[in-house]
Motif scaffolding. Structure first.
Motif, PDB file in Angstrom:
ATOM      1  N   GLN A  28      66.584 -18.246 -57.318  1.00 40.41           N
ATOM      2  CA  GLN A  28      66.409 -17.256 -58.388  1.00 40.41           C
ATOM      3  C   GLN A  28      67.339 -17.563 -59.568  1.00 40.41           C
ATOM      4  O   GLN A  28      66.974 -17.351 -60.727  1.00 40.41           O
ATOM      5  CB  GLN A  28      66.636 -15.856 -57.827  1.00 40.41           C
ATOM      6  N   TYR A  29      68.520 -18.085 -59.275  1.00 45.32           N
ATOM      7  CA  TYR A  29      69.428 -18.486 -60.366  1.00 45.32           C
ATOM      8  C   TYR A  29      68.758 -19.560 -61.214  1.00 45.32           C
ATOM      9  O   TYR A  29      68.877 -19.584 -62.428  1.00 45.32           O
ATOM     10  CB  TYR A  29      70.734 -19.077 -59.810  1.00 45.32           C
ATOM     11  N   GLU A  30      68.052 -20.480 -60.523  1.00 47.32           N
ATOM     12  CA  GLU A  30      67.380 -21.556 -61.253  1.00 47.32           C
ATOM     13  C   GLU A  30      66.365 -20.966 -62.230  1.00 47.32           C
ATOM     14  O   GLU A  30      66.267 -21.393 -63.380  1.00 47.32           O
ATOM     15  CB  GLU A  30      66.678 -22.505 -60.277  1.00 47.32           C
ATOM     16  N   ALA A  31      65.635 -19.918 -61.749  1.00 46.55           N
ATOM     17  CA  ALA A  31      64.652 -19.273 -62.631  1.00 46.55           C
ATOM     18  C   ALA A  31      65.361 -18.620 -63.820  1.00 46.55           C
ATOM     19  O   ALA A  31      64.875 -18.672 -64.949  1.00 46.55           O
ATOM     20  CB  ALA A  31      63.863 -18.236 -61.849  1.00 46.55           C
ATOM     21  N   VAL A  32      66.552 -18.037 -63.565  1.00 44.12           N
ATOM     22  CA  VAL A  32      67.298 -17.377 -64.651  1.00 44.12           C
ATOM     23  C   VAL A  32      67.707 -18.409 -65.707  1.00 44.12           C
ATOM     24  O   VAL A  32      67.570 -18.177 -66.909  1.00 44.12           O
ATOM     25  CB  VAL A  32      68.560 -16.670 -64.089  1.00 44.12           C
ATOM     26  N   VAL A  33      68.191 -19.566 -65.253  1.00 39.91           N
ATOM     27  CA  VAL A  33      68.704 -20.570 -66.199  1.00 39.91           C
ATOM     28  C   VAL A  33      67.548 -21.327 -66.862  1.00 39.91           C
ATOM     29  O   VAL A  33      67.478 -21.420 -68.090  1.00 39.91           O
ATOM     30  CB  VAL A  33      69.656 -21.553 -65.470  1.00 39.91           C
ATOM     31  N   GLU A  34      66.625 -21.855 -66.047  1.00 44.25           N
ATOM     32  CA  GLU A  34      65.567 -22.703 -66.593  1.00 44.25           C
ATOM     33  C   GLU A  34      64.487 -21.883 -67.301  1.00 44.25           C
ATOM     34  O   GLU A  34      63.823 -22.391 -68.197  1.00 44.25           O
ATOM     35  CB  GLU A  34      64.920 -23.541 -65.481  1.00 44.25           C
ATOM     36  N   GLY A  35      64.320 -20.628 -66.880  1.00 45.77           N
ATOM     37  CA  GLY A  35      63.252 -19.821 -67.486  1.00 45.77           C
ATOM     38  C   GLY A  35      63.780 -18.912 -68.583  1.00 45.77           C
ATOM     39  O   GLY A  35      63.191 -17.864 -68.845  1.00 45.77           O
ATOM     40  N   ARG A  36      64.897 -19.309 -69.217  1.00 47.27           N
ATOM     41  CA  ARG A  36      65.545 -18.397 -70.178  1.00 47.27           C
ATOM     42  C   ARG A  36      64.601 -17.967 -71.311  1.00 47.27           C
ATOM     43  O   ARG A  36      64.581 -16.807 -71.705  1.00 47.27           O
ATOM     44  CB  ARG A  36      66.841 -19.002 -70.712  1.00 47.27           C
ATOM     45  N   ASN A  37      63.811 -18.914 -71.846  1.00 41.26           N
ATOM     46  CA  ASN A  37      62.942 -18.560 -72.985  1.00 41.26           C
ATOM     47  C   ASN A  37      61.877 -17.557 -72.556  1.00 41.26           C
ATOM     48  O   ASN A  37      61.673 -16.535 -73.204  1.00 41.26           O
ATOM     49  CB  ASN A  37      62.256 -19.813 -73.545  1.00 41.26           C
ATOM     50  N   GLU A  38      61.218 -17.881 -71.435  1.00 39.85           N
ATOM     51  CA  GLU A  38      60.134 -17.019 -70.946  1.00 39.85           C
ATOM     52  C   GLU A  38      60.684 -15.632 -70.616  1.00 39.85           C
ATOM     53  O   GLU A  38      60.057 -14.613 -70.911  1.00 39.85           O
ATOM     54  CB  GLU A  38      59.485 -17.627 -69.698  1.00 39.85           C
TER      55      GLU A  38
END
Ligand SMILES: Nc1ncnc2c1ncn2[C@@H]1O[C@H](COP(=O)(O)OP(=O)(O)OP(=O)(O)O)[C@@H](O)[C@H]1O
Length: 546
Positions: free
Chosen positions: A188-198
């Motif tokens: 979920q951290y990965e989604a927070v960092v990599e998905g910042r724009n979305e």
């Protein structure tokens, strides 16, 4: 071999020496207590000798404890250093397929969380070893002092060890559960960092990630952690209670047994008081050691490559590239749930030195998969890859990889320019290529370091191409390189850069959707649902005139 065994094996002599030093220190501590007890009961026949012996024991105690602590701390940190080195080397030696199966978060989790846990455990291990030896020496002394009273001590030790073993087993299960929960948290951290724009654009997705995923996972981790810590705190209190109960039992039992003198009872109580600190220190260190054990299990679960030697230069000399062929090569992705994995092939293909090959096909037709087989990153499930007519196997895949430089769609842009010898330094060619790729106004290179990589996607790809120029490999694989270029530079790429590279003797495999430029290629191959066919020249000319 299990990574813990490997690490312990390498440090076995230092560990033996540290245990010896700890044993000397523990025995000295007990001798001091024993000496005082003896003097209390029997008086001091020679005062000067008594004081001299006492000072001697103090010096020995100080010397041996410092020696053992220094050795144990060194062992702890050396093991962490070796673990970091070995883990990174093992990840680098693990096949790309396995790394892709594991995924980034699982690998990051091991490199950060598990290494930290193991580092904490190795720091606690010296404390646990030292204090355990102290407790053992104390118990031997108590047994020598009065075998009768020792029966009570033995009973309490059995109860204590039994309850600790029970609790330790539950604690280990809880810590394993926490480790699994934390794995989800890392994803979920990965989604927070990599998905910042979305996430910044879509409040529904943000709320969903927070409320439905992150918060429940973080709460589950908190609840399990609280449960495990409380359980252990209760155990510490229980142990303290046991020690005090033991002192009471010794005190009252001593009164009941005429054979037990008052001096023996006093000596017992003094020794038990002395042993309280090492006992609680051993118990304090158990959770950290267990967390280390759980981390070790997680590392072993990754089933990384066993080899942990760091890559050396020119281990497999790169041959002069003449040809690359695939003979009935098939690549089968593993099935996921009930769905069969994608199958590429059987593919038959011949590429000769100096050719400019285009690989075309729709999305998901298998172009990147084929590219990974050609570059030696994937091993075909069946069939053969032939480099200069010689079969490529896992043992000599390094020779094939050594011929290639590649830019994949998910490329990583390194900060350092590395030349064909693997050296990073200033080079006159760098400025030339930066100009050629029209990014000299954005990036400069100082001592081999790029001034920035914070660029647009098209500029980042140009920079990746500059790094590839500097590597000067014989075969270049460019997977949809031009997809992010503006029309003007796309024209430069197909009409100038590719022909220049070909003229310089490079073999080029370009994955492309740019049908306007299909006439540049010597050969075009088309993939359709994993099946490769030659794209006929009539179609090629038709594209060129349109
Ligand atoms: N790591 C993977 N694990 C399992 N299946 C995969 C993996 N990578 C790709 N695939 C499957 O293989 C198929 C081919 O993928 P590949 O990336 O080779 O296609 P492609 O032709 O390069 O597509 P695109 O033009 O969209 O880049 C896809 O349909 C995908 O389902």
């Amino acid at each position: 071999m299990n990574i813990a065994k490997q690490l312990l094996q390498k440090s076995k002599y230092s560990i033996a020496l540290a245990i010896l030093a700890s044993a000397v220190s523990a025995a000295t501590g007990v001798a001091i207590i024993g000496g005082i007890n003896y003097a209390l009961g029997n008086g001091l026949p020679d005062f000067t000798l008594g004081v001299t012996a006492y000072i001697g024991l103090l010096v020995l105690l100080l010397g041996s404890s410092i020696w053992s602590q220094v050795l144990l701390v060194k062992i702890g940190y050396t093991m962490v250093y070796r673990l970091r080195k070995s883990l990174v080397a093992r990840i680098l030696n693990t096949s790309i397929e396995r790394q892709e199966q594991l995924g980034g978060p699982a690998i990051y989790n091991v490199l950060t969380r598990d290494v930290t846990m193991l580092s904490n455990a190795t720091k606690q291990l010296p404390v646990a070893i030292y204090n355990s030896l102290l407790v053992i020496a104390g118990l031997i002394y108590l047994c020598w002092l009065s075998p009768l009273l020792f029966a009570f001590v033995a009973l309490v030790v059995v109860i204590g060890v039994w309850s600790d073993a029970k609790l330790t087993a539950s604690l280990q299960k809880m810590l394993t559960r926490i480790r699994h929960i934390d794995e989800d948290l890392f994803q979920q951290y990965e989604a927070v960092v990599e998905g910042r724009n979305e996430l910044a654009l879509n409040s529904n997705r943000r709320r969903f990630l927070l409320e439905q995923q992150l918060i429940p996972t973080a709460k589950a981790s908190r609840d399990e952690s609280v449960k495990s810590e409380v359980l252990w705190a209760l155990n510490l209190n229980w142990t303290t209670l046991l020690v005090f109960t033991l002192m009471g039992v010794i005190f009252f039992a001593g009164m009941q047994f005429p054979s037990v003198t008052q001096e023996t009872v006093v000596a017992y109580i003094l020794a038990i008081m002395f042993l309280r600190t090492p006992i609680s220190m051993v118990l304090d260190s158990i959770p950290a050691v267990l967390k280390g054990k759980v981390a070790l299990a997680a590392i072993n679960r990754l089933t990384l490559e066993d080899r942990d030697e760091l890559p050396t230069r020119d281990k497999q000399a790169t041959p002069k590239f003449q040809s690359l062929a695939l003979k009935d090569a098939v690549y089968q992705y593993p099935a996921q749930d009930d769905e069969a994995g994608f199958c590429l092939g059987a593919v038959n293909l011949n590429i000769n030195a100096g050719e400019l090959i285009f690989l075309v096909g729709g999305n998901g037709s298998g172009k990147s998969t084929l590219a990974k087989i050609l570059t030696g990153l994937y091993q075909p499930t069946s069939g053969e890859v032939l480099l200069n007519n010689k079969p490529v196997s896992t043992d000599n895949a390094g020779e094939l990889r050594g011929c290639f430089s590649a830019i994949f769609p998910n490329f990583f842009l390194f900060n350092e320019v590395i030349d064909e010898q693997g050296n990073s330094d200033d080079h006159p060619k760098i400025d030339y290529y930066l100009k050629r790729l029209a990014i000299d106004h954005k990036v400069s290179v100082d001592k081999g370091q790029l001034s920035t990589t914070a660029l647009s996607q098209g500029q980042r790809k140009r920079l990746a191409l500059m790094l590839l120029y500097m590597e000067d490999r014989q075969v270049l694989l460019l997977d949809e390189w031009a997809a992010d270029q503006d029309p003007v530079f796309r024209e430069v790429f197909y009409r100038e850069i590719l022909p220049e590279l070909k003229q310089a003797g490079k073999t080029i495999i370009a994955i492309s959707h740019d049908d306007h430029y299909f006439d540049c290629a010597d050969h075009i191959y088309k993939l359709d649902c994993g099946q490769l066919s030659s794209f006929n020249t009539g179609q090629q000319k038709l594209f060129a005139t349109n």
